[in-house]
Motif scaffolding. Structure first.
Motif, PDB file in Angstrom:
ATOM      1  N   GLY A  11       0.832  -1.197   0.000  1.00  0.00           N
ATOM      2  CA  GLY A  11       0.000   0.000   0.000  1.00  0.00           C
ATOM      3  C   GLY A  11       0.860   1.237   0.000  1.00  0.00           C
ATOM      4  O   GLY A  11       1.591   1.494   0.958  1.00  0.00           O
ATOM      5  N   GLY A  15       0.854   6.596   4.498  1.00  0.00           N
ATOM      6  CA  GLY A  15       1.504   5.742   5.492  1.00  0.00           C
ATOM      7  C   GLY A  15       2.603   4.898   4.876  1.00  0.00           C
ATOM      8  O   GLY A  15       3.745   4.859   5.373  1.00  0.00           O
ATOM      9  N   GLU A  34       1.866  -1.397  -4.820  1.00  0.00           N
ATOM     10  CA  GLU A  34       0.716  -0.480  -4.938  1.00  0.00           C
ATOM     11  C   GLU A  34      -0.230  -0.974  -6.040  1.00  0.00           C
ATOM     12  O   GLU A  34       0.181  -1.188  -7.172  1.00  0.00           O
ATOM     13  N   ALA A  35      -1.517  -1.099  -5.663  1.00  0.00           N
ATOM     14  CA  ALA A  35      -2.516  -1.627  -6.588  1.00  0.00           C
ATOM     15  C   ALA A  35      -3.114  -0.554  -7.492  1.00  0.00           C
ATOM     16  O   ALA A  35      -3.561  -0.841  -8.606  1.00  0.00           O
ATOM     17  N   GLY A  40      -1.803   7.092  -2.747  1.00  0.00           N
ATOM     18  CA  GLY A  40      -2.973   6.589  -2.037  1.00  0.00           C
ATOM     19  C   GLY A  40      -4.233   7.384  -2.245  1.00  0.00           C
ATOM     20  O   GLY A  40      -4.352   8.202  -3.162  1.00  0.00           O
ATOM     21  N   GLU A  41      -5.177   7.122  -1.389  1.00  0.00           N
ATOM     22  CA  GLU A  41      -6.482   7.767  -1.445  1.00  0.00           C
ATOM     23  C   GLU A  41      -6.310   9.271  -1.225  1.00  0.00           C
ATOM     24  O   GLU A  41      -6.928  10.092  -1.897  1.00  0.00           O
ATOM     25  N   CYS A  47      -8.117  13.754   0.771  1.00  0.00           N
ATOM     26  CA  CYS A  47      -7.710  15.038   1.364  1.00  0.00           C
ATOM     27  C   CYS A  47      -7.446  16.127   0.324  1.00  0.00           C
ATOM     28  O   CYS A  47      -7.995  17.239   0.417  1.00  0.00           O
ATOM     29  N   LYS A  51      -9.872  19.357  -0.287  1.00  0.00           N
ATOM     30  CA  LYS A  51      -9.455  20.699   0.143  1.00  0.00           C
ATOM     31  C   LYS A  51      -9.328  21.634  -1.053  1.00  0.00           C
ATOM     32  O   LYS A  51      -9.587  22.847  -0.938  1.00  0.00           O
ATOM     33  N   GLY A 114      -1.229  -6.754  -3.704  1.00  0.00           N
ATOM     34  CA  GLY A 114      -0.408  -7.564  -2.804  1.00  0.00           C
ATOM     35  C   GLY A 114      -1.259  -8.367  -1.833  1.00  0.00           C
ATOM     36  O   GLY A 114      -2.295  -7.894  -1.359  1.00  0.00           O
ATOM     37  N   ASP A 312      -4.717   4.177   8.227  1.00  0.00           N
ATOM     38  CA  ASP A 312      -6.132   3.904   8.519  1.00  0.00           C
ATOM     39  C   ASP A 312      -6.387   2.449   8.884  1.00  0.00           C
ATOM     40  O   ASP A 312      -7.282   2.156   9.675  1.00  0.00           O
ATOM     41  N   PRO A 318      -7.700   7.762  11.841  1.00  0.00           N
ATOM     42  CA  PRO A 318      -7.777   7.735  10.372  1.00  0.00           C
ATOM     43  C   PRO A 318      -7.546   9.092   9.727  1.00  0.00           C
ATOM     44  O   PRO A 318      -8.448   9.715   9.183  1.00  0.00           O
ATOM     45  N   LEU A 319      -6.325   9.549   9.789  1.00  0.00           N
ATOM     46  CA  LEU A 319      -5.953  10.854   9.248  1.00  0.00           C
ATOM     47  C   LEU A 319      -4.574  10.739   8.614  1.00  0.00           C
ATOM     48  O   LEU A 319      -3.715  10.007   9.122  1.00  0.00           O
ATOM     49  N   THR A 320      -4.349  11.499   7.562  1.00  0.00           N
ATOM     50  CA  THR A 320      -3.084  11.406   6.843  1.00  0.00           C
ATOM     51  C   THR A 320      -1.885  11.722   7.736  1.00  0.00           C
ATOM     52  O   THR A 320      -0.884  11.001   7.731  1.00  0.00           O
ATOM     53  N   HIS A 321      -1.992  12.808   8.508  1.00  0.00           N
ATOM     54  CA  HIS A 321      -0.822  13.187   9.322  1.00  0.00           C
ATOM     55  C   HIS A 321      -0.526  12.132  10.385  1.00  0.00           C
ATOM     56  O   HIS A 321       0.630  11.937  10.746  1.00  0.00           O
TER      57      HIS A 321
HETATM   58  C1  LIG Z   1     -13.069  12.695   1.359  1.00  0.00           C
HETATM   59  C2  LIG Z   1     -11.953  12.514   2.354  1.00  0.00           C
HETATM   60  C3  LIG Z   1     -11.243  13.603   2.774  1.00  0.00           C
HETATM   61  C4  LIG Z   1     -10.201  13.454   3.683  1.00  0.00           C
HETATM   62  N1  LIG Z   1      -9.540  14.567   4.091  1.00  0.00           N
HETATM   63  C5  LIG Z   1      -8.536  14.447   4.982  1.00  0.00           C
HETATM   64  C6  LIG Z   1      -7.813  15.586   5.389  1.00  0.00           C
HETATM   65  O1  LIG Z   1      -8.076  16.716   4.982  1.00  0.00           O
HETATM   66  N2  LIG Z   1      -6.802  15.425   6.272  1.00  0.00           N
HETATM   67  C7  LIG Z   1      -6.473  14.184   6.759  1.00  0.00           C
HETATM   68  O2  LIG Z   1      -5.534  14.079   7.560  1.00  0.00           O
HETATM   69  N3  LIG Z   1      -7.140  13.078   6.375  1.00  0.00           N
HETATM   70  C8  LIG Z   1      -8.160  13.179   5.494  1.00  0.00           C
HETATM   71  N4  LIG Z   1      -8.821  12.059   5.076  1.00  0.00           N
HETATM   72  C9  LIG Z   1      -8.357  10.747   5.568  1.00  0.00           C
HETATM   73  C10 LIG Z   1      -7.124  10.305   4.758  1.00  0.00           C
HETATM   74  O3  LIG Z   1      -7.465  10.219   3.399  1.00  0.00           O
HETATM   75  C11 LIG Z   1      -6.606   8.972   5.250  1.00  0.00           C
HETATM   76  O4  LIG Z   1      -6.411   9.034   6.642  1.00  0.00           O
HETATM   77  C12 LIG Z   1      -5.288   8.614   4.586  1.00  0.00           C
HETATM   78  O5  LIG Z   1      -5.437   8.523   3.192  1.00  0.00           O
HETATM   79  C13 LIG Z   1      -4.769   7.292   5.152  1.00  0.00           C
HETATM   80  O6  LIG Z   1      -3.567   6.946   4.528  1.00  0.00           O
HETATM   81  P1  LIG Z   1      -3.175   5.416   4.358  1.00  0.00           P
HETATM   82  O7  LIG Z   1      -1.779   5.399   3.860  1.00  0.00           O
HETATM   83  O8  LIG Z   1      -3.490   4.682   5.595  1.00  0.00           O
HETATM   84  O9  LIG Z   1      -4.188   4.826   3.270  1.00  0.00           O
HETATM   85  P2  LIG Z   1      -4.623   5.281   1.779  1.00  0.00           P
HETATM   86  O10 LIG Z   1      -4.374   6.702   1.510  1.00  0.00           O
HETATM   87  O11 LIG Z   1      -6.006   4.767   1.670  1.00  0.00           O
HETATM   88  O12 LIG Z   1      -3.666   4.443   0.863  1.00  0.00           O
HETATM   89  C14 LIG Z   1      -3.731   3.040   0.812  1.00  0.00           C
HETATM   90  C15 LIG Z   1      -3.098   2.570  -0.475  1.00  0.00           C
HETATM   91  O13 LIG Z   1      -2.991   1.156  -0.441  1.00  0.00           O
HETATM   92  C16 LIG Z   1      -3.311   0.629  -1.717  1.00  0.00           C
HETATM   93  N5  LIG Z   1      -3.747  -0.753  -1.535  1.00  0.00           N
HETATM   94  C17 LIG Z   1      -4.827  -1.188  -0.848  1.00  0.00           C
HETATM   95  N6  LIG Z   1      -4.849  -2.531  -0.844  1.00  0.00           N
HETATM   96  C18 LIG Z   1      -3.764  -2.937  -1.527  1.00  0.00           C
HETATM   97  C19 LIG Z   1      -3.228  -4.207  -1.845  1.00  0.00           C
HETATM   98  N7  LIG Z   1      -3.814  -5.342  -1.422  1.00  0.00           N
HETATM   99  N8  LIG Z   1      -2.095  -4.260  -2.591  1.00  0.00           N
HETATM  100  C20 LIG Z   1      -1.475  -3.123  -2.996  1.00  0.00           C
HETATM  101  N9  LIG Z   1      -1.932  -1.900  -2.714  1.00  0.00           N
HETATM  102  C21 LIG Z   1      -3.061  -1.807  -1.978  1.00  0.00           C
HETATM  103  C22 LIG Z   1      -4.402   1.549  -2.215  1.00  0.00           C
HETATM  104  O14 LIG Z   1      -4.496   1.487  -3.628  1.00  0.00           O
HETATM  105  C23 LIG Z   1      -3.914   2.903  -1.713  1.00  0.00           C
HETATM  106  O15 LIG Z   1      -3.088   3.526  -2.657  1.00  0.00           O
HETATM  107  C24 LIG Z   1      -9.873  12.170   4.176  1.00  0.00           C
HETATM  108  C25 LIG Z   1     -10.593  11.059   3.754  1.00  0.00           C
HETATM  109  C26 LIG Z   1     -11.625  11.221   2.859  1.00  0.00           C
HETATM  110  C27 LIG Z   1     -12.389  10.005   2.410  1.00  0.00           C
END
Ligand SMILES: Cc1cc2nc3c(=O)[nH]c(=O)nc-3n(C[C@H](O)[C@H](O)[C@H](O)COP(=O)(O)OP(=O)(O)OC[C@H]3O[C@@H](n4cnc5c(N)ncnc54)[C@H](O)[C@@H]3O)c2cc1C
Length: 475
Positions: A11, A15, A34-35, A40-41, A47, A51, A114, A312, A318-321
């Motif tokens: 992923g 993170g 990365e899929a 990421g999201e 985010c 924004k 993965g 997350d 569940p926040l980017t920072h």
């Molecule tokens: C609309 C919205 C607005 C947001 N705004 C904010 C904000 O302003 N500030 C903030 O702090 N947070 C915000 N968030 C929350 C933030 O997006 C998440 O907390 C953050 O993206 C988490 O990061 P992560 O690395 O855990 O996961 P993700 O960003 O979800 O990344 C996970 C990655 O793993 C990949 N993946 C998943 N499964 C597999 C697999 N089996 N094999 C390979 N790759 C895989 C996915 O494709 C993805 O790229 C928001 C969320 C939403 C829905």
């Protein structure tokens, strides 16, 4: 084909990227699987685009809140330019820049889905149908994030319902939008699309927005959305939806017997971990569950000191920072253990994400903005702390009145009386999202109030609310 790295990261969101970067900086090798899109999201469908959609409306409102400037910004937002500006931030999902960044940082990238295949092994199914096996000498870090859940509404999966993905990436402004939910995503997206001209109705099952926050946060956002012209229906749930094949309009039937006509429905009611197809069962864990971790982000249910989870997917914050904070701690713990050191937690060591037990800052970019860190008064009392809360209207600070003619904001401080330190803070109003970091520093630093008294805010800034809060407390 089997390749071996010190660390395999599944992923590549915030993170995963940061975990990989930090382990490589510590001298270990790392690969990111990365899929979809590196970044990421957050970068493409959460985010950043949300924004980007919100900022133009906030900028316009800020100008219009100052007499003399107000007259210069009479026109409405230009949706085409707002959407184009958003696309400049997201590249419409083109992750070349972030993939190049990985390369420059010395991190390998394997694109594909993965899955764990037993201890320290990850199998990657690639688009061309091949499977590549990666072996981890030290650790596997899972950072697969979350995906939206849909509420149990009849017909929802047949109408092309919007989730956070469509709500942040749509190319056209719906004339009428119904939003199901009352949390952060629902409030922010209602604000964004209303600012762009949509007629927005919020269906909120609960009796308040932003439940779990200080009540003033939800109350201020309710008022703000009302001022924007958003209709909010509390205590109402959608029960059935259907899209007309000819007109493309959607009828939303609600449990109070009414029907709404709209063009799109956004479901923003929560998220589940992306662990359903991750091979968890090959390491003795149930598919689809969250991955609870200790403060070094090591998965607690798996022995052998090799499986970690950041972001997350571990359900901590569940926040980017916070995903990035956990990733820094996780990478440091992996490096410590690779060097034969125990990486014990306690005392805010670099390999421990324990500060998030006391201080998770959150920023909501509605109008008014709201931001919080630490405990609400209620949560503090439930935790058994002897707390006293003080509130101050930020509009009464001279800097606020200079900042905006109609400045309206509230500050609430929760003080642990036993230790004499701040344990929680909630702010509403213009720049609340910027002001909250002061509280984060005070909480994490456990700064005694008597000492905080000597941190003098500059005149005439909105930060003078800190002086007023301490005075309200009795200093
Ligand atoms: C609309 C919205 C607005 C947001 N705004 C904010 C904000 O302003 N500030 C903030 O702090 N947070 C915000 N968030 C929350 C933030 O997006 C998440 O907390 C953050 O993206 C988490 O990061 P992560 O690395 O855990 O996961 P993700 O960003 O979800 O990344 C996970 C990655 O793993 C990949 N993946 C998943 N499964 C597999 C697999 N089996 N094999 C390979 N790759 C895989 C996915 O494709 C993805 O790229 C928001 C969320 C939403 C829905």
């Amino acid at each position: 084909m089997e390749d071996t790295y010190d660390v395999v990261v599944v992923g590549g969101g915030p993170g995963g990227e940061v975990a990989a970067d930090r382990v490589v900086r510590s001298g270990l090798t790392a690969v990111v699987v990365e899929a979809e899109t590196v970044g990421g999201e957050c970068s493409y469908r959460a985010c950043v685009p949300s924004k980007a959609l919100l900022r133009p409306g906030a900028a316009r409102a800020a100008a219009r809140s100052v007499d003399g400037a107000r007259q210069a910004v009479a026109a409405a937002l230009d949706p085409a330019r707002v959407l184009a500006r958003r696309d400049r931030f997201t590249g419409r999902g083109d992750d070349t820049g972030q993939a190049d960044w990985l390369d420059g940082a010395g991190i390998a990238l394997v694109r594909g889905h993965g899955r764990l295949a037993g201890e320290r092994r990850v199998e990657v199914s690639r688009a061309d149908g091949t499977v590549r096996t990666l072996r981890a000498r030290r650790a596997v870090v899972v950072s697969t994030g979350t995906e939206p859940v849909l509420p149990p509404v009849e017909g929802l999966d047949g109408i092309g319902v919007w989730t956070s993905r469509q709500a942040t990436t749509a190319d056209a402004v719906p004339e009428r939008l119904v939003v199901i939910g009352g949390g952060v995503v629902a409030c922010e997206m209602a604000t964004a699309w209303r600012s762009l001209g949509s007629s927005v109705t919020l269906l909120v099952r609960d009796q308040a927005l932003l439940t779990g926050w200080e009540p003033c946060a939800g109350e201020e956002v309710t008022r703000g959305l009302g001022d924007l012209g958003v209709t909010i229906r509390f205590g109402v749930s959608a029960v059935r939806v259907a899209r007309d094949a000819d007109t493309r309009t959607v009828i939303v039937d609600t449990d109070d017997g009414t029907a709404l006509v709209c063009d799109e429905v956004l479901a923003a009611v929560g998220r589940r971990p992306r662990t359903g197809d991750l091979g968890l069962e090959t390491v003795g864990l149930p598919a689809g569950d969250w991955l609870p971790v200790d403060d070094t982000c090591r998965v607690t249910a798996v022995g052998g000191d090799w499986l970690y989870a950041v972001g997350d997917v571990n359900h901590r914050a569940p926040l980017t920072h916070m995903a990035k904070y956990q990733a820094r701690a996780c990478a440091a713990a992996i490096a410590e253990r690779a060097a034969g050191r125990p990486a014990r937690t306690g005392g805010l060591q670099p390999w421990s994400a324990e500060a998030e037990r006391v201080a998770v800052p959150q920023a909501v970019f509605t109008r008014p903005e709201v931001a919080s860190v630490g405990l609400t008064e209620r949560a503090a009392r439930e935790a058994g702390l002897a707390v006293r809360a003080v509130e101050y209207r930020i509009d009464d600070v001279a800097g606020a009145a200079l900042h905006a003619d109609d400045y309206r904001g509230l500050a609430k401080l929760v003080v642990d009386e036993t230790r004499g330190v701040v344990v929680g803070c909630t702010l509403t109003g213009p720049m609340a999202t910027e002001l909250i970091h002061t509280a984060t520093v005070a909480i994490v630093g456990e700064v005694p109030l008597e000492r905080l008294w000597h941190a003098v805010p500059a005149f005439p800034t909105v930060s003078e609310v800190w002086l007023r809060l301490l005075e309200a407390y009795g200093l």
